[in-house]
Design a protein around this motif. Sequence first.
Motif, PDB file in Angstrom:
ATOM      1  N   SER A 275      54.073   2.638  39.609  1.00  0.00           N
ATOM      2  CA  SER A 275      53.773   1.683  40.686  1.00  0.00           C
ATOM      3  C   SER A 275      52.799   2.231  41.729  1.00  0.00           C
ATOM      4  CB  SER A 275      55.050   1.132  41.328  1.00  0.00           C
ATOM      5  OG  SER A 275      55.861   2.144  41.857  1.00  0.00           O
TER       6      SER A 275
ATOM      7  N   ASN B 270      59.032   5.037  41.780  1.00  0.00           N
ATOM      8  CA  ASN B 270      57.889   4.871  42.690  1.00  0.00           C
ATOM      9  C   ASN B 270      57.123   6.182  42.882  1.00  0.00           C
ATOM     10  OD1 ASN B 270      57.317   3.870  46.139  1.00  0.00           O
ATOM     11  ND2 ASN B 270      56.135   3.301  44.360  1.00  0.00           N
TER      12      ASN B 270
ATOM     13  N   PHE C 241      53.909  -3.671  43.715  1.00  0.00           N
ATOM     14  CA  PHE C 241      54.092  -3.092  42.384  1.00  0.00           C
ATOM     15  C   PHE C 241      55.387  -2.297  42.382  1.00  0.00           C
ATOM     16  CE2 PHE C 241      49.548  -3.598  43.048  1.00  0.00           C
ATOM     17  CZ  PHE C 241      49.169  -4.271  41.899  1.00  0.00           C
TER      18      PHE C 241
ATOM     19  N   SER D  74      53.825  -0.475  47.011  1.00  0.00           N
ATOM     20  CA  SER D  74      54.600  -0.163  45.815  1.00  0.00           C
ATOM     21  C   SER D  74      55.983   0.294  46.233  1.00  0.00           C
ATOM     22  CB  SER D  74      53.899   0.902  44.966  1.00  0.00           C
ATOM     23  OG  SER D  74      53.736   2.105  45.684  1.00  0.00           O
TER      24      SER D  74
ATOM     25  N   GLU E 142      49.230   0.506  42.485  1.00  0.00           N
ATOM     26  CA  GLU E 142      48.786   0.207  43.847  1.00  0.00           C
ATOM     27  C   GLU E 142      47.421   0.834  44.120  1.00  0.00           C
ATOM     28  OE1 GLU E 142      50.019   0.857  48.532  1.00  0.00           O
ATOM     29  OE2 GLU E 142      51.338   1.676  46.978  1.00  0.00           O
TER      30      GLU E 142
END
Length: 143
Positions: free
Chosen positions: A14, A10, A5, A31, A18
């Motif tokens: 994402s 991040n 992802f 991720s 995850e």
Amino acid sequence: MKVLFVCLGNICRSPSAEGVFREMTTAETDSAGTAGWHAGKPPYGPMQEAAKARGYDLSDLRARQFTAADFDRFDLIIGMDASNLADIEDLRPNGNTTPVKCFTDYAPESGMTEVPDPYYTRDFDGALDLIEQCSKGLRAEIG
């Protein structure tokens, strides 16, 4: 099946994707972010709190930057918005055929074309609602 992802930093979308998806499946998940600003840092505090309130523990996750090598490590790469998808594709090695999809492709009934970034919108619960919906659609497709 190995699923990655990807969002911008991040630290919100994402890692939440995850965390949600790993609770729904046995697929291997990870991720990353297209930018490396937050590398090594945990998910954003308010995002972790919203996820924890729903039973998702993101505390073990750490941000990392997406790299071209990820195309060889994963069976499916999922971006959160059009900008993420473009940045991912910019790093695609010649000849690589790893599928790259937008997360909202797995929840067409949502009417959304991207997962809005709660770091900016401040709507952490709304983002999680959509992430859960997309995760269910992804699980139905890949098992």
